[in-house]
Design an enzyme around this catalytic site. Structure first.
Site, short mmCIF file in Angstrom:
data_model
loop_
_atom_site.label_atom_id
_atom_site.label_comp_id
_atom_site.label_asym_id
_atom_site.label_seq_id
_atom_site.Cartn_x
_atom_site.Cartn_y
_atom_site.Cartn_z
N CYS A 2 0.83 -1.23 0.07
CA CYS A 2 0.00 0.13 -0.12
C CYS A 2 0.98 1.24 0.06
O CYS A 2 2.10 1.23 0.09
CB CYS A 2 -0.97 0.09 1.27
SG CYS A 2 -1.76 -1.28 1.58
N GLY A 28 -1.14 0.60 -4.73
CA GLY A 28 -2.36 0.22 -4.41
C GLY A 28 -3.48 0.64 -5.28
O GLY A 28 -3.84 1.87 -5.18
N ASN A 101 1.17 0.20 5.96
CA ASN A 101 1.79 -0.58 4.75
C ASN A 101 2.68 -1.51 5.10
O ASN A 101 3.68 -1.60 6.10
CB ASN A 101 2.54 0.38 3.75
CG ASN A 101 3.20 -0.32 2.83
OD1 ASN A 101 4.40 0.15 2.61
ND2 ASN A 101 2.95 -1.41 2.29
N GLY A 102 2.21 -2.99 4.69
CA GLY A 102 3.04 -4.08 5.09
C GLY A 102 2.17 -5.23 5.54
O GLY A 102 0.88 -5.05 5.33
N TYR A 257 10.26 -3.81 -8.75
CA TYR A 257 8.88 -3.40 -9.14
C TYR A 257 8.20 -2.28 -8.48
O TYR A 257 7.90 -1.41 -9.25
CB TYR A 257 8.21 -4.75 -9.24
CG TYR A 257 6.78 -4.60 -9.62
CD1 TYR A 257 6.11 -4.47 -10.72
CD2 TYR A 257 5.66 -4.94 -8.58
CE1 TYR A 257 4.77 -4.32 -11.13
CE2 TYR A 257 4.30 -4.93 -8.78
CZ TYR A 257 3.86 -4.45 -10.01
OH TYR A 257 2.75 -4.33 -10.30
N THR A 303 7.16 -1.19 -15.98
CA THR A 303 8.45 -1.06 -15.09
C THR A 303 9.78 -1.32 -15.57
O THR A 303 10.77 -0.74 -15.25
CB THR A 303 8.11 -1.80 -13.93
OG1 THR A 303 6.88 -1.40 -13.29
CG2 THR A 303 9.15 -1.79 -12.67
N ASP A 365 11.62 -8.07 -18.93
CA ASP A 365 10.74 -7.58 -17.93
C ASP A 365 11.41 -7.56 -16.50
O ASP A 365 12.51 -8.00 -16.40
CB ASP A 365 9.41 -8.70 -17.77
CG ASP A 365 8.22 -7.99 -17.36
OD1 ASP A 365 8.34 -6.79 -16.76
OD2 ASP A 365 7.07 -8.39 -17.55
N ASP A 366 10.79 -6.86 -15.84
CA ASP A 366 11.45 -6.46 -14.35
C ASP A 366 11.34 -7.83 -13.67
O ASP A 366 12.47 -8.35 -12.92
CB ASP A 366 11.03 -5.54 -13.84
CG ASP A 366 9.47 -5.84 -13.31
OD1 ASP A 366 8.66 -5.13 -14.24
OD2 ASP A 366 8.87 -6.42 -12.45
#
Ligand SMILES: O=P(O)(O)OC[C@H]1O[C@H](OP(=O)(O)OP(=O)(O)O)[C@H](O)[C@@H]1O
Ligand SMILES: NC(=O)CC[C@H](N)C(=O)O
Ligand SMILES: [Mg+2]
Length: 506
Positions: A2, A28, A101-102, A257, A303, A365-366
């Site tokens: 988030c 998010g 966040n987490g 990312y 990304t 791609d990442d």
């Protein structure tokens, strides 16, 4: 993963919180919320959807006040119900609003304890509501009407001792101020900024420095792992290390990312780390694929673009943007279900055939997580007439679930789980597949700040930094959160009826 923001200002903060959230939208896309304090009253608006969809002018007008926090949510615990949108609120002590966040890794034990010892009821399955109640319970021991900075730091110290996992938190307390803190490993990021106005200094905390840039705050520094920041209602800043032995280990996937390239996390430019990843991977390709004839390097937007350009430079090959991204479709990896993720890849990306026709292309791609993007993109490259399709990933093989705020709860859903590179290549139908080595990835990021000696790299090596994760725990989250278990329709429907909001839902 988030996004969180908080501002202790001298002027109305709602618009800056909103603008901050819009630049953290990539963290998010499922829900968003803002809460402000005006004359000791909370004003809250939250709901499912993108920031621009949740807040209309009438909501913004009601979000008055000089102190507030905001959140944009990517669910990694509980459900996607709007009842679990953040910020969360409890009325005692003082009145606290909270954004997180987490992911906590000892939620299960804490849930029991909070009910038995604190007699606090948690109304959702969100670990963030649980964390808020733990914080509130600890704050309960303050008996004065005014909480001192030392009281706040003591509370955070006790919270650190109780909870485990990853957390960057911002909270506002009625009559007191704004508190923010970061887990002792610093797994999730948190930056502190300052803005000088005619009325005095204003402070802001945000998941990424880009949110500070967007609203005219100057980056001061990262909040240190284990540290707490407290800004009183009057605007005084106090900071304190609340953990005895913090152990800086930022999540490396932020650099791969999650974070925006224009952010700095723990002194590291996300963009520069991605350029380094491109250089390292380019060198590996030159070493190991000397026999392959590659005509062109093509990124998979969005990304991977910085990485791909650097690979092309390193290999001295042309770089072409062979895929066009629909700017109105968000990130597919953080969409809530596999069906939606799968459908969205083709809606999001379309090929420019001339860049593929008859060519040996190297797609970059990442990362490859479930393989949703890579398999469809390779198919599109072939439909556009590519001769050979090679694929390079800037991150190593992802073989282990994430327990710290990235929604990868089940090893079985990871395409690299239990498979060697040639088996993965066969599944995604690539003519050749190459991954970055973990050592190179760590070096690529570390190059930008050698003071950081380790990173949280569990998805690649199964080494969980909080040292509380065993097979049994992984099986439990697999059972609770895998794609299969989330298809249980009754549970989802029941939970979405638990909506409890303070502001009208329309
Ligand atoms: O193997 P997968 O399960 O498909 O996951 C990996 C893909 O998902 C992400 O892209 P996303 O569309 O989320 O965002 P982006 O536009 O920032 O690249 C990431 O950049 C990869 O492209
Ligand atoms: N990605 C996150 O940081 C999510 C926060 C919290 N675990 C939730 O699911 O709401
Ligand atoms: Mg992508």
């Amino acid at each position: 993963m988030c996004g969180i923001v908080g501002i202790a200002g001298k002027t109305p903060v709602a618009q800056s919180l909103y603008d901050g959230l819009t630049v953290l939208q990539h963290r998010g896309q499922d829900a968003a919320g803002i809460i402000t304090i005006d004359q000791n009253i909370f004003n809250l608006r939250k709901g499912n959807g993108l920031v621009r969809d949740v807040f209309h002018t009438r909501h913004m007008k009601r979000l008055s006040g000089h102190l507030g926090i905001g959140h944009c949510r990517y669910p990694t615990a509980g459900t996607s119900s709007s009842a679990e949108a953040q910020p969360f609120y409890v009325n005692s002590p003082y009145g606290i609003a909270f954004a997180h966040n987490g992911n906590l890794t000892n939620s299960h034990d804490l849930q029991e304890e909070v009910f038995r010892k604190a007699r606090r009821h948690i109304n959702t399955t969100s670990d963030s509501e649980l964390l808020l109640n733990i914080f509130a319970h600890e704050l309960q021991s303050c008996t004065e009407m005014t909480v001192s900075p030392d009281d706040i730091f003591e509370v955070v110290t006790r919270v650190h001792k109780k909870i485990r996992g990853a957390y960057a938190v911002v909270a506002v307390i009625i009559g007191q101020g704004l508190v923010a803190f970061r887990d002792p490993n610093g797994i999730r990021p948190l930056a502190l900024g300052k803005r000088i106005t005619e009325m005095g200094e204003e402070y802001m905390v945000a998941s990424e420095s880009v949110a500070l840039d967007a609203v005219g705050f100057t980056f001061v520094r990262d909040v240190a792992p284990g540290e707490a920041v407290y800004i009183t209602e009057q605007g005084q800043l106090h900071t304190h290390q609340c953990y005895e032995k913090p152990n800086t280990s930022p999540c490396i996937f932020e650099f791969v990312y999650f974070a925006r390239p224009d952010s700095f996390i723990d002194g590291i430019s996300v963009y520069a780390s991605r350029v380094n990843m491109g250089r390292k991977l380019g060198e590996k390709i030159a070493r190991e694929w000397a026999d392959k004839e590659i005509d062109v390097v093509i990124p998979i937007p969005e990304t991977s673009m910085d990485v791909a350009l650097q690979i092309a430079n390193t290999l001295q090959l042309p770089y072409r943007q062979g895929f066009v991204k629909n700017r109105y479709i968000g990130r597919t990896f953080i969409m809530p279900g596999q069906t939606m993720r799968k459908k969205s890849v083709r809606r999001k990306l379309n090929a420019i055939s001339s860049e593929f026709k008859g060519k040996n292309v190297l797609l970059v791609d990442d990362s490859i997580v479930r393989g949703t993007t890579s398999s469809q993109i390779i198919e599109m490259a072939r439909e556009s007439g590519a001769n050979k399709v090679y694929f390079a990933s800037a991150a190593p093989e992802i073989r282990f679930p994430n327990v710290y705020g990235i929604d990868m709860p089940s090893a079985n859903e990871l395409i690299a789980y239990g498979r060697e590179i040639d088996q993965i290549a066969e599944l995604i139908q690539a003519d050749g597949l190459i991954f970055q080595d973990l050592k190179d990835l760590v070096e690529a990021v570390r190059e930008e700040n050698p003071d950081i000696s380790q990173f949280e790299t569990s998805v690649f090596d199964g080494n969980y930094i909080t040292a509380d994760i065993d097979q049994q725990y992984l099986e439990k989250i697999d059972l609770a959160r895998s794609e299969k278990s989330r298809q249980a329709p009754v549970l989802q429907a029941e939970l979405s009826n638990l909506d409890m909001h303070n502001m009208d839902s329309d």
